[in-house]
Design a protein around this motif. Structure first.
Motif, PDB file in Angstrom:
ATOM      1  N   HIS A  84      -5.221   7.987  -3.522  1.00 11.62           N
ATOM      2  CA  HIS A  84      -4.373   7.331  -4.516  1.00 11.62           C
ATOM      3  C   HIS A  84      -4.388   8.061  -5.849  1.00 11.62           C
ATOM      4  O   HIS A  84      -3.426   8.002  -6.613  1.00 11.62           O
ATOM      5  CB  HIS A  84      -4.727   5.841  -4.662  1.00 11.62           C
TER       6      HIS A  84
ATOM      7  N   VAL B 211      -1.877  11.259  -5.251  1.00  8.99           N
ATOM      8  CA  VAL B 211      -0.436  11.007  -5.299  1.00  8.99           C
ATOM      9  C   VAL B 211       0.005  10.770  -6.740  1.00  8.99           C
ATOM     10  O   VAL B 211       1.110  11.131  -7.145  1.00  8.99           O
ATOM     11  CB  VAL B 211      -0.045   9.848  -4.353  1.00  8.99           C
TER      12      VAL B 211
ATOM     13  N   LYS C 182       4.531   6.522   9.948  1.00  2.00           N
ATOM     14  CA  LYS C 182       3.639   5.507   9.358  1.00  2.00           C
ATOM     15  C   LYS C 182       4.338   4.605   8.344  1.00  2.00           C
ATOM     16  O   LYS C 182       3.810   4.324   7.275  1.00  2.00           O
ATOM     17  CB  LYS C 182       2.434   6.193   8.676  1.00  2.00           C
TER      18      LYS C 182
ATOM     19  N   PHE D 237       5.476   0.940   6.979  1.00  6.34           N
ATOM     20  CA  PHE D 237       4.779  -0.344   7.055  1.00  6.34           C
ATOM     21  C   PHE D 237       5.630  -1.313   7.868  1.00  6.34           C
ATOM     22  O   PHE D 237       6.728  -1.677   7.438  1.00  6.34           O
ATOM     23  CB  PHE D 237       4.512  -0.885   5.650  1.00  6.34           C
TER      24      PHE D 237
ATOM     25  N   SER E  98       5.660  -4.505   8.607  1.00  7.70           N
ATOM     26  CA  SER E  98       6.105  -5.834   8.195  1.00  7.70           C
ATOM     27  C   SER E  98       6.958  -5.801   6.928  1.00  7.70           C
ATOM     28  O   SER E  98       7.348  -6.841   6.414  1.00  7.70           O
ATOM     29  CB  SER E  98       4.918  -6.790   8.040  1.00  7.70           C
ATOM     30  N   LEU E  99       7.260  -4.592   6.446  1.00  9.61           N
ATOM     31  CA  LEU E  99       8.103  -4.471   5.260  1.00  9.61           C
ATOM     32  C   LEU E  99       9.506  -4.007   5.661  1.00  9.61           C
ATOM     33  O   LEU E  99       9.670  -3.305   6.658  1.00  9.61           O
ATOM     34  CB  LEU E  99       7.504  -3.459   4.274  1.00  9.61           C
TER      35      LEU E  99
ATOM     36  N   GLU F 207      11.698  -2.121   0.988  1.00 11.61           N
ATOM     37  CA  GLU F 207      10.343  -2.361   0.496  1.00 11.61           C
ATOM     38  C   GLU F 207       9.443  -1.159   0.775  1.00 11.61           C
ATOM     39  O   GLU F 207       8.582  -0.813  -0.035  1.00 11.61           O
ATOM     40  CB  GLU F 207       9.759  -3.614   1.151  1.00 11.61           C
TER      41      GLU F 207
ATOM     42  N   LEU G  31      10.200   1.251  -1.872  1.00 13.40           N
ATOM     43  CA  LEU G  31       9.658   0.821  -3.167  1.00 13.40           C
ATOM     44  C   LEU G  31       8.154   1.046  -3.265  1.00 13.40           C
ATOM     45  O   LEU G  31       7.608   1.200  -4.351  1.00 13.40           O
ATOM     46  CB  LEU G  31       9.980  -0.656  -3.411  1.00 13.40           C
ATOM     47  N   LEU G  32       7.474   1.084  -2.121  1.00  8.45           N
ATOM     48  CA  LEU G  32       6.033   1.336  -2.157  1.00  8.45           C
ATOM     49  C   LEU G  32       5.736   2.693  -2.782  1.00  8.45           C
ATOM     50  O   LEU G  32       4.682   2.911  -3.367  1.00  8.45           O
ATOM     51  CB  LEU G  32       5.462   1.278  -0.751  1.00  8.45           C
TER      52      LEU G  32
ATOM     53  N   THR H 210       6.833   3.769  -5.360  1.00  5.34           N
ATOM     54  CA  THR H 210       6.753   3.682  -6.822  1.00  5.34           C
ATOM     55  C   THR H 210       5.353   3.326  -7.301  1.00  5.34           C
ATOM     56  O   THR H 210       5.102   3.322  -8.502  1.00  5.34           O
ATOM     57  CB  THR H 210       7.737   2.623  -7.374  1.00  5.34           C
ATOM     58  N   HIS H 211       4.435   3.020  -6.380  1.00  2.00           N
ATOM     59  CA  HIS H 211       3.082   2.667  -6.811  1.00  2.00           C
ATOM     60  C   HIS H 211       2.322   3.848  -7.404  1.00  2.00           C
ATOM     61  O   HIS H 211       1.260   3.669  -7.985  1.00  2.00           O
ATOM     62  CB  HIS H 211       2.294   2.037  -5.662  1.00  2.00           C
ATOM     63  N   SER H 212       2.873   5.048  -7.234  1.00  2.00           N
ATOM     64  CA  SER H 212       2.234   6.198  -7.875  1.00  2.00           C
ATOM     65  C   SER H 212       2.508   6.200  -9.380  1.00  2.00           C
ATOM     66  O   SER H 212       1.885   6.954 -10.117  1.00  2.00           O
ATOM     67  CB  SER H 212       2.776   7.485  -7.270  1.00  2.00           C
ATOM     68  N   GLU H 213       3.446   5.370  -9.828  1.00  2.00           N
ATOM     69  CA  GLU H 213       3.781   5.252 -11.250  1.00  2.00           C
ATOM     70  C   GLU H 213       4.231   6.574 -11.859  1.00  2.00           C
ATOM     71  O   GLU H 213       3.973   6.843 -13.023  1.00  2.00           O
ATOM     72  CB  GLU H 213       2.564   4.738 -12.061  1.00  2.00           C
TER      73      GLU H 213
ATOM     74  N   ARG I  12      10.434   7.506   1.066  1.00  2.00           N
ATOM     75  CA  ARG I  12       9.294   6.816   0.473  1.00  2.00           C
ATOM     76  C   ARG I  12       8.402   7.793  -0.286  1.00  2.00           C
ATOM     77  O   ARG I  12       7.932   7.505  -1.393  1.00  2.00           O
ATOM     78  CB  ARG I  12       8.494   6.129   1.587  1.00  2.00           C
TER      79      ARG I  12
END
Lengths: 287, 237
Positions: free
Chosen positions: B73, B76, B88, B90, B92-93, B97, B100-101, B103-106, B146
């Protein structure tokens, strides 16, 4: 009319059990953590509220302003400091560690408060009831049921409409890949456990107002929470509510035949559902 | 300018050594291919770069900074994104979504949902569907999208062609040009030599965890690659 009363009482009792179960359901859903100390954390929350009411003079409802943040912090630190270390080795290490935590909490409470029963006093709302003909509903059970529904609706919103909830679901699906997306799993787990603990604390305080608690009353809470989660199906929040209601109904109906049957009837309903639908009524979590 | 450099990079799975003293240099803006047979260490190499394996700090230097010891983390967030083997997503998304994951790298940059949908218009139509309901090619597009959502400086692509029809592979590789046009550097790992060489300006060939050959792709020698790929050097014939 007595049967309608019994059904309504039982369903409302289910609101308590659903509240018990939310925290357990969250920590299993997100981290695959089976938290044996869950019942004791419910009881611990009630004691935190008790101490808060002693020292501040607040009534139990208002003491939530103190209890909820305290229990969030307890959950966050417990996950960060202890439980995160157990998550890479399969299901057994977290099971053993939370079992240990359970024993520690029970004995610390015994040491600090003795083996006495305590209760949180909320005053007249405890016994107030609404009447329609010869049909009575307690205000307090109704309130608790509404709180349970609101909690589950809130969690549903958190999980499906927010960035944090998206991260929770992603980590639940595949924690390694989530880490590759920039999510710090360990921190996220700590936040998740903290949030789970907020619901646990709410359950602890609301139940502490309804009935007596003692240092060793955690394990029975744990079993009820487990049963609600399993009946509802792992990973499904609304299923957990239904699971709680099924348990509450079974207990109320059992008690109507003979008061000594109350607890046993709940367990029998649980067993019956396990036999018919081993993965619960609305399973969502896959493994 | 050198964006990424590995210095005697070795990697282990427990006691098993999967990479031996790999020295690879990637310049800013270029596309580099890493080829090799099954089990040559290609995926391990990318996993080491992405931080999934523990390596000494100095063995991987990104933009002048040692990153061998950093976690996935953290990496990235520095600007290295991996499109993992097997996609890989996700399950259930929804597709959106999943995107959008990223974007967690900011990280800020040219890539956002709108740009991804322009690059892969099919994903826009499918955005509300659960990820597992997509075809293999569509899932691969979502996985690339993604990774791009994290606005990486270096994009690592692991076996983009795996299990896909040739026409789909061609479409996906065609988008790599658009990605490099934004200044993103790309490392592609492939078993499909031709595909990898077409897309890249230089290549490294791995064989049993060691570097067997490296050259610019324009003057590659087919026989030399085959020899390095299958480990035939020094043999008669």
């Amino acid at each position: 009319m007595t049967w309608v009363n019994i059904i309504v009482q039982g369903a409302l009792l289910g609101g308590f059990y659903a509240l018990f179960a939310i925290g357990l359901s969250m920590s299993f859903g997100i981290m695959r953590l089976v938290n044996i100390a869950h019942g004791d954390l419910i009881v611990l929350s009630a004691y935190v509220a008790l101490v808060a009411t002693w020292y501040t003079g607040l009534d139990p409802f208002l003491s939530l302003v103190i209890v909820l943040p305290v229990m969030f912090a307890v959950g966050y630190l417990l996950q960060r400091g202890v439980l995160n270390q157990t998550l890479s080795g399969g299901l057994l290490p977290p099971l053993l560690v939370t079992f240990g935590i359970s024993i520690i909490i029970q004995n610390a409470l015994l040491q600090g408060f003795g083996a006495y029963d305590h209760r949180l006093q909320e005053g007249s709302i405890e016994t107030a009831s609404l009447q329609a003909g010869d049909f009575f509903v307690g205000v307090y059970p109704l309130l608790v049921f509404a709180v349970a529904v609101a909690c589950i609706a809130g969690l549903q919103f958190l999980f499906y409409r927010t960035r944090l909830g998206r991260a929770f679901r992603a980590v639940s699906d595949d924690s390694d890949t989530a880490e590759l997306m920039g999510i710090d799993n360990r921190k996220l787990y700590a936040v998740a456990f903290g949030i789970a603990m907020i619901f646990t604390a709410l359950a602890g305080v609301l139940f502490g107002i309804r009935t007596i608690f003692a240092p060793l009353s955690g394990p029975i809470r744990l079993i009820l929470a487990f049963e609600a989660v399993i009946i509802g199906g792992l990973g499904s929040m609304w299923g957990t509510l239904i699971g709680g209601v099924v348990l509450g109904l079974a207990q109320a109906i059992g008690a109507a035949f003979d008061p000594t049957w109350q607890i046993l009837a709940g367990h029998l309903a649980f067993l019956a559902i396990l036999i018919v639908r081993p993965s619960g009524l609305f399973p969502r979590t896959r493994d | 300018m050198t964006l990424l450099q590995t210095q005697n990079l070795s990697a282990f799975y427990g006691d098993f050594q999967a990479l031996f003293d790999i020295n690879v240099t990637v310049e800013q803006g270029e596309t580099v291919a890493v080829i090799g047979a099954n089990g040559a260490g290609k995926t391990t190499f990318l996993r080491a770069l992405a931080g999934s394996l523990i390596t000494p700090p100095q063995s991987i230097v990104f933009d002048g900074q040692p990153i061998g010891h950093k976690t996935p983390h953290e990496i990235v967030r520095l600007g290295i994104a991996l499109v993992p083997e097997g996609r890989k997503l996700f399950p259930s998304l929804s597709v959106e979504e999943n995107l959008l994951l990223g974007t967690h790298s900011e990280r800020r940059g040219p890539w956002n949902l709108e740009r991804i949908y322009r690059l892969f218009p099919r994903l826009h139509e499918l955005r509300r569907l659960p990820a597992p309901s997509l075809s293999g090619g569509q899932q691969q597009m979502a996985a690339v999208g993604r990774a791009l959502m994290s606005n990486p400086r270096l994009l690592l692509c692991d076996e983009l062609s795996l299990g896909l029809a040739p026409v789909v592979i061609r479409d996906i590789y065609a988008t790599l040009g658009t990605i490099t046009a934004e200044g993103t550097t790309i490392v592609v790992v492939e078993q499909d030599i031709n595909r990898a060489l077409d897309a890249s300006s230089r290549f490294y060939c791995l064989q049993e965890g060691r570097l067997a050959l490296t050259a610019p792709t324009k003057d590659f020698n087919r026989a030399a690659i085959t020899a390095a790929y299958f480990g035939l050097q020094g043999r008669a014939g």
